[in-house]
Design a protein around this motif. Structure first.
Motif, PDB file in Angstrom:
ATOM      1  N   ILE A 174       0.879  -1.312  -0.143  1.00  0.00           N
ATOM      2  CA  ILE A 174       0.083  -0.014  -0.095  1.00  0.00           C
ATOM      3  C   ILE A 174       0.617   1.302   0.105  1.00  0.00           C
ATOM      4  CG2 ILE A 174      -0.182   0.008   2.524  1.00  0.00           C
ATOM      5  CD1 ILE A 174      -3.098   1.095   2.164  1.00  0.00           C
ATOM      6  N   GLY A 175       2.078   1.169   0.645  1.00  0.00           N
ATOM      7  CA  GLY A 175       3.163   2.436   0.604  1.00  0.00           C
ATOM      8  C   GLY A 175       3.572   2.770  -0.723  1.00  0.00           C
ATOM      9  N   ASN A 176       3.296   1.840  -1.743  1.00  0.00           N
ATOM     10  CA  ASN A 176       3.883   2.479  -3.022  1.00  0.00           C
ATOM     11  C   ASN A 176       2.606   3.263  -3.721  1.00  0.00           C
ATOM     12  OD1 ASN A 176       5.233  -0.825  -3.169  1.00  0.00           O
ATOM     13  ND2 ASN A 176       6.396   1.094  -3.050  1.00  0.00           N
ATOM     14  N   PHE A 177       1.584   3.217  -3.266  1.00  0.00           N
ATOM     15  CA  PHE A 177       0.475   4.247  -3.607  1.00  0.00           C
ATOM     16  C   PHE A 177       0.812   5.561  -3.009  1.00  0.00           C
ATOM     17  CE2 PHE A 177      -1.579   0.455  -4.733  1.00  0.00           C
ATOM     18  CZ  PHE A 177      -2.583   0.758  -5.834  1.00  0.00           C
ATOM     19  N   PRO A 178       0.664   6.955  -3.696  1.00  0.00           N
ATOM     20  CA  PRO A 178       0.629   7.988  -3.024  1.00  0.00           C
ATOM     21  C   PRO A 178      -0.507   7.870  -1.876  1.00  0.00           C
ATOM     22  CG  PRO A 178       0.374   8.523  -5.270  1.00  0.00           C
ATOM     23  CD  PRO A 178       0.485   6.921  -4.927  1.00  0.00           C
ATOM     24  N   LYS A 179      -0.616   8.640  -0.843  1.00  0.00           N
ATOM     25  CA  LYS A 179      -1.524   8.529   0.356  1.00  0.00           C
ATOM     26  C   LYS A 179      -2.887   8.821   0.026  1.00  0.00           C
ATOM     27  CE  LYS A 179       1.449   8.262   4.411  1.00  0.00           C
ATOM     28  NZ  LYS A 179       2.588   8.820   4.864  1.00  0.00           N
ATOM     29  N   GLU A 180      -3.068   9.719  -0.761  1.00  0.00           N
ATOM     30  CA  GLU A 180      -4.501   9.940  -1.317  1.00  0.00           C
ATOM     31  C   GLU A 180      -5.185   8.448  -2.318  1.00  0.00           C
ATOM     32  OE1 GLU A 180      -2.304  12.219  -3.237  1.00  0.00           O
ATOM     33  OE2 GLU A 180      -1.590  12.285  -1.163  1.00  0.00           O
ATOM     34  N   GLU A 181      -4.229   8.233  -2.940  1.00  0.00           N
ATOM     35  CA  GLU A 181      -4.596   7.236  -4.013  1.00  0.00           C
ATOM     36  C   GLU A 181      -4.711   5.926  -3.165  1.00  0.00           C
ATOM     37  OE1 GLU A 181      -2.176   6.677  -7.620  1.00  0.00           O
ATOM     38  OE2 GLU A 181      -2.079   8.951  -7.688  1.00  0.00           O
ATOM     39  N   ALA A 182      -3.966   5.915  -2.221  1.00  0.00           N
ATOM     40  CA  ALA A 182      -4.134   4.465  -1.308  1.00  0.00           C
ATOM     41  C   ALA A 182      -5.715   4.199  -0.853  1.00  0.00           C
ATOM     42  CB  ALA A 182      -3.172   4.587  -0.312  1.00  0.00           C
ATOM     43  N   ALA A 183      -5.912   5.580  -0.372  1.00  0.00           N
ATOM     44  CA  ALA A 183      -7.441   5.755   0.412  1.00  0.00           C
ATOM     45  C   ALA A 183      -8.438   5.184  -0.860  1.00  0.00           C
ATOM     46  CB  ALA A 183      -7.723   6.874   0.836  1.00  0.00           C
ATOM     47  N   VAL A 184      -8.249   5.902  -2.062  1.00  0.00           N
ATOM     48  CA  VAL A 184      -9.136   5.597  -3.174  1.00  0.00           C
ATOM     49  C   VAL A 184      -9.338   4.033  -3.602  1.00  0.00           C
ATOM     50  CG1 VAL A 184      -9.663   5.953  -5.743  1.00  0.00           C
ATOM     51  CG2 VAL A 184      -9.027   8.140  -4.269  1.00  0.00           C
ATOM     52  N   PHE A 185      -8.030   3.669  -3.538  1.00  0.00           N
ATOM     53  CA  PHE A 185      -7.908   1.980  -3.871  1.00  0.00           C
ATOM     54  C   PHE A 185      -8.624   1.380  -2.726  1.00  0.00           C
ATOM     55  CE2 PHE A 185      -5.944  -2.131  -3.981  1.00  0.00           C
ATOM     56  CZ  PHE A 185      -6.246  -2.687  -4.999  1.00  0.00           C
ATOM     57  N   GLY A 252      17.911   8.126  -3.278  1.00  0.00           N
ATOM     58  CA  GLY A 252      16.869   7.674  -2.396  1.00  0.00           C
ATOM     59  C   GLY A 252      16.770   9.053  -1.489  1.00  0.00           C
ATOM     60  N   GLU A 253      15.317   9.391  -1.178  1.00  0.00           N
ATOM     61  CA  GLU A 253      15.499  10.468  -0.235  1.00  0.00           C
ATOM     62  C   GLU A 253      14.240  10.249   0.639  1.00  0.00           C
ATOM     63  OE1 GLU A 253      15.347  14.724  -2.243  1.00  0.00           O
ATOM     64  OE2 GLU A 253      13.392  14.378  -1.777  1.00  0.00           O
ATOM     65  N   TYR A 254      14.175  10.693   1.869  1.00  0.00           N
ATOM     66  CA  TYR A 254      13.208  10.194   3.026  1.00  0.00           C
ATOM     67  C   TYR A 254      12.653  11.753   3.545  1.00  0.00           C
ATOM     68  CZ  TYR A 254      10.489   8.302   6.657  1.00  0.00           C
ATOM     69  OH  TYR A 254       9.189   8.047   7.679  1.00  0.00           O
ATOM     70  N   ASP A 255      11.180  11.849   3.627  1.00  0.00           N
ATOM     71  CA  ASP A 255      10.879  12.777   3.965  1.00  0.00           C
ATOM     72  C   ASP A 255      10.181  12.583   5.281  1.00  0.00           C
ATOM     73  OD1 ASP A 255      10.067  15.522   4.442  1.00  0.00           O
ATOM     74  OD2 ASP A 255       8.133  15.017   3.747  1.00  0.00           O
ATOM     75  N   GLN A 256      10.612  13.206   6.465  1.00  0.00           N
ATOM     76  CA  GLN A 256      10.220  12.629   7.885  1.00  0.00           C
ATOM     77  C   GLN A 256       8.918  13.012   8.047  1.00  0.00           C
ATOM     78  OE1 GLN A 256      12.636  11.227  10.363  1.00  0.00           O
ATOM     79  NE2 GLN A 256      10.845  10.477  11.090  1.00  0.00           N
ATOM     80  N   ALA A 257       8.523  14.147   7.780  1.00  0.00           N
ATOM     81  CA  ALA A 257       7.330  14.868   8.106  1.00  0.00           C
ATOM     82  C   ALA A 257       6.101  14.147   7.375  1.00  0.00           C
ATOM     83  CB  ALA A 257       7.180  16.279   7.592  1.00  0.00           C
ATOM     84  N   SER A 258       6.228  13.691   6.159  1.00  0.00           N
ATOM     85  CA  SER A 258       5.129  13.020   5.409  1.00  0.00           C
ATOM     86  C   SER A 258       5.324  11.551   5.541  1.00  0.00           C
ATOM     87  CB  SER A 258       5.370  13.558   3.892  1.00  0.00           C
ATOM     88  OG  SER A 258       6.135  12.997   3.347  1.00  0.00           O
ATOM     89  N   GLY A 259       6.584  11.163   5.835  1.00  0.00           N
ATOM     90  CA  GLY A 259       6.617   9.667   6.173  1.00  0.00           C
ATOM     91  C   GLY A 259       6.882   8.843   4.677  1.00  0.00           C
ATOM     92  N   ARG A 260       7.435   9.685   3.970  1.00  0.00           N
ATOM     93  CA  ARG A 260       7.613   8.971   2.429  1.00  0.00           C
ATOM     94  C   ARG A 260       9.102   8.809   1.966  1.00  0.00           C
ATOM     95  NH1 ARG A 260       5.037  12.363  -2.470  1.00  0.00           N
ATOM     96  NH2 ARG A 260       6.415  13.968  -1.465  1.00  0.00           N
TER      97      ARG A 260
END
Ligand code: AVI
Length: 326
Positions: A174-185, A252-260
């Motif tokens: 599920i993590g491979n979907f952008p967060k909004e798309e995960a909810a839609v799916f 690779g880059e990690y954004d702590q705030a969004s958890g991505r």
């Protein structure tokens, strides 16, 4: 006599290589203000699936071990929440080491179920199904060849709609979907369930920046090979040597705030691909892996119209298997 191989049902209706080629071209020419990208699907040709399988054995890639720990520790309870006679459908046939833990538990509980592994790759399905013990008496196994969406359509077919269902979605895919798309799916998944059906979703909750960066930028370089393989796959689909491996790099880059976590490819010199100029060092997005904090997980269920019945965690409490229903 010889035991029959589990059968594979072909439920495909149409995703074609040409669609992916169109997507490649479109994503390299994004709207103003958006960065160029490539379809994440490029990572999953046969070579990519093999590289990903290798990744799951790396110590740096903590997700698989965390999920195995959860499944082993809670197999009995997990199996208890599934009604006998259920269709157990796994989205992405994934890793046999994991689902075997659950299938073994159904067998021990003498609970009859039909297990369907859904995957886009026939060879992957064959590999998965070959590894399933042929001594099961309660667990019947099948393959479903198709996309996630085709799998959901299959679940809604009249002959399946009335049956009890349990959908497994493991590996934090599920993590491979952008967060909004995960909810839609997930909303679409919910549409396939009745009130008595359940869905079990493995989600990475790790909030440790170093740990995430190490998992996606492992010391053996396997993950970067996996990402770069997407370019070979693109060349294959485009029918030409458009991307020259020797000048492409991964970051690779990690954004702590969004958890991505995001994976990008960039060339070390200017290149022209399908009439698109890509400058040296210009980043092309190919993958995101979202991590969910407790509040982001609650938001996800809310947005998907799902209720969480329970969640099983690992010892570190940074990986969970969530049991959700309508
Ligand atoms: C399949 N998916 C859940 C993996 C992930 O963690 O995002 C794919 C992967 N990418 C790099 N390593 C593993």
């Amino acid at each position: 006599g010889e035991k029959e191989r589990p059968s594979i049902l072909d439920i495909r209706s149409g995703v074609l290589d040409t669609d992916i080629v169109d997507a490649i071209k479109a994503m390299l020419t994004p709207d103003e203000g958006q960065i160029k990208s490539l379809p994440t699907l490029l990572l999953y040709d046969e070579k990519g699936l093999q590289l990903f399988e290798d990744i799951t054995y790396l110590e740096d890639y903590y997700l698989t071990n965390a999920e195995i720990e959860v499944l082993q520790t809670h197999a009995e309870e997990i199996v208890k929440s599934v009604s006998p006679g259920s269709l157990v459908v796994e989205l992405g046939s994934g890793n046999l080491r994991k689902v075997k833990i659950i299938l073994d538990a159904f067998e021990r509980a003498e609970k009859p179920i039909k297990y369907y592994a859904l995957d886009l790759s026939k060879s992957e399905l064959e590999r998965t199904l070959l590894g399933i013990p042929d001594v099961y008496r309660f667990v019947e196994c099948f393959g479903l060849l198709g996309t996630y969406d085709e799998g959901l359509l299959w679940l809604q077919a009249p002959e399946n709609a009335e049956k009890r269902k349990c959908v497994f979605w493991l590996g934090s895919s599920i993590g491979n979907f952008p967060k909004e798309e995960a909810a839609v799916f997930l909303r679409k998944v919910a549409d396939c369930l009745t009130d008595d059906d359940i869905c079990m979703i493995g989600i990475d909750a790790c909030q440790d920046e170093q740990k995430v960066l190490q998992a996606y930028n492992d010391r053996h370089g396997k993950t970067h090979d996996f990402v770069r393989n997407g370019l070979d796959h693109a060349n294959h689909l485009l029918g030409k040597h458009a991307f020259d491996q020797s000048i492409w790099n991964v970051v690779g880059e990690y954004d702590q705030a969004s958890g991505r976590h995001q994976a990008f490819l960039y060339p070390s010199a200017d290149v022209r691909i399908e009439n698109v100029i890509i400058r040296a060092e210009e980043r092309i997005h190919i993958e995101e892996s979202n991590k969910y904090s407790a509040s982001q997980t609650r938001d996800l269920w809310q947005a998907a119209g799902l209720k969480r019945t329970s969640a099983y965690g690992n010892d570190l409490n940074d990986y969970h298997l969530h049991v959700v229903s309508k």
